[in-house]
Design a protein around this motif. Structure first.
Motif, short mmCIF file in Angstrom:
data_model
loop_
_atom_site.label_atom_id
_atom_site.label_comp_id
_atom_site.label_asym_id
_atom_site.label_seq_id
_atom_site.Cartn_x
_atom_site.Cartn_y
_atom_site.Cartn_z
N ALA A 192 13.76 8.95 3.78
CA ALA A 192 14.14 7.75 3.03
C ALA A 192 12.91 6.90 2.74
N GLY A 193 12.05 6.74 3.75
CA GLY A 193 10.82 5.96 3.56
C GLY A 193 9.92 6.61 2.52
N MET A 194 9.83 7.93 2.56
CA MET A 194 9.01 8.64 1.59
C MET A 194 9.51 8.39 0.17
N ALA A 195 10.83 8.49 -0.01
CA ALA A 195 11.41 8.26 -1.34
C ALA A 195 11.11 6.85 -1.82
N HIS A 232 0.87 -1.17 0.00
CA HIS A 232 0.00 0.00 0.00
C HIS A 232 0.91 1.23 0.00
N TYR A 233 1.46 1.53 -1.17
CA TYR A 233 2.55 2.50 -1.26
C TYR A 233 2.11 3.93 -0.96
N LEU A 234 0.93 4.31 -1.37
CA LEU A 234 0.46 5.68 -1.12
C LEU A 234 0.13 5.88 0.35
N GLY A 288 5.39 4.50 -8.32
CA GLY A 288 5.51 5.01 -9.68
C GLY A 288 5.42 6.52 -9.76
N LEU A 289 5.70 7.20 -8.67
CA LEU A 289 5.70 8.67 -8.64
C LEU A 289 7.14 9.15 -8.83
N GLN A 290 7.66 8.95 -10.03
CA GLN A 290 9.09 9.17 -10.25
C GLN A 290 9.54 10.60 -10.02
N ILE A 291 8.75 11.58 -10.45
CA ILE A 291 9.16 12.97 -10.29
C ILE A 291 9.24 13.34 -8.81
N SER A 292 8.21 12.95 -8.06
CA SER A 292 8.23 13.20 -6.62
C SER A 292 9.37 12.46 -5.95
N ALA A 293 9.59 11.22 -6.37
CA ALA A 293 10.66 10.41 -5.78
C ALA A 293 12.01 11.06 -6.02
#
Length: 219
Positions: A81-84, A58-60, A91-96
């Motif tokens: 780190a957990g957020m990244a 449940h990534y979000l 799949g939120l690459q820009i945010s990551a």
């Protein structure tokens, strides 16, 4: 007075770390299996909730828990780190990519940290995100962000090919030169730490074979 000024110690010029020095200071190769660190109770509650959400994919939900943790303890790198990791898996690459830059710039000791797959997402999921990122990087103004995510996934999976592809994409942006070189030094250091790091895109080209001697007809 002039005597006081002459006795005042002069500031030493800043020392730019060499590749060897940066590698020896920052490369530790540790792997974390959980992000709870015996810290404040409220922070540990959020970190534990994020970890459990990552394990259940449940990534979000995990992202929200880690964001809450970062608000509780802004000076602690673990919720960042957990957020990244949750953003990568979602799949939120820009945010990551933005979160990874924040993590690495603020806590460079976290650059070489690896995490177990149960708090990263499955290997297959990460490979899927990396493949999608490579495709989306083509012609995108966010190519550097996609490249960073690809290189990070490569680092986590121990996949040198992915790391090289991601760093090569990042190197196309001159504004990312410092970060790209730093990640290359830490993540792709050869077995011999004193050996020079030669990026693949500027690796020396082997000298051509000498041309054959002209045929003169003599025996």
């Amino acid at each position: 007075s002039s005597s006081g000024e002459t006795s005042r110690p002069q500031a030493k010029p800043a020392h730019r770390l060499t590749g060897d020095e940066a590698y020896l200071i920052l490369a530790h190769g540790q792997t974390m299996s959980e992000l709870t660190g015996g810290t404040k109770e409220a922070l540990d509650t959020m970190l534990r909730a994020g970890d459990e959400s990552m394990r259940s994919k449940h990534y979000l939900t995990a992202e929200r828990a880690f964001i809450s943790g970062s608000l509780i303890a802004s000076s602690n790198p673990l919720p960042i780190a957990g957020m990244a990791n949750s953003q990568v898996a979602a799949g939120l690459q820009i945010s990551a990519a933005m979160t990874l830059r924040r993590l690495f710039m603020t806590w460079p000791e976290m650059i070489d940290t690896k995490y177990s797959l149960d708090i990263l997402g499955s290997k297959e999921r990460l490979q899927e995100i990396a493949a999608d990122s490579l495709k989306m990087s083509e012609g995108s103004k966010y190519a550097t962000d996609y490249g960073l995510v690809v290189a990070y996934i490569g680092h986590q999976l121990g996949d040198a090919t992915l790391m090289e592809k991601g760093l090569t994409i990042m190197a196309l942006n001159s504004n990312e030169q410092g970060l790209t070189e730093g990640l290359r030094v830490i993540w792709m250091r050869p077995t011999n730490p004193s050996a020079p790091v030669v990026p693949a895109e500027i690796a020396p080209v082997p000298a051509p074979a000498p041309a054959p001697a002209p045929v003169t007809g003599e025996v």
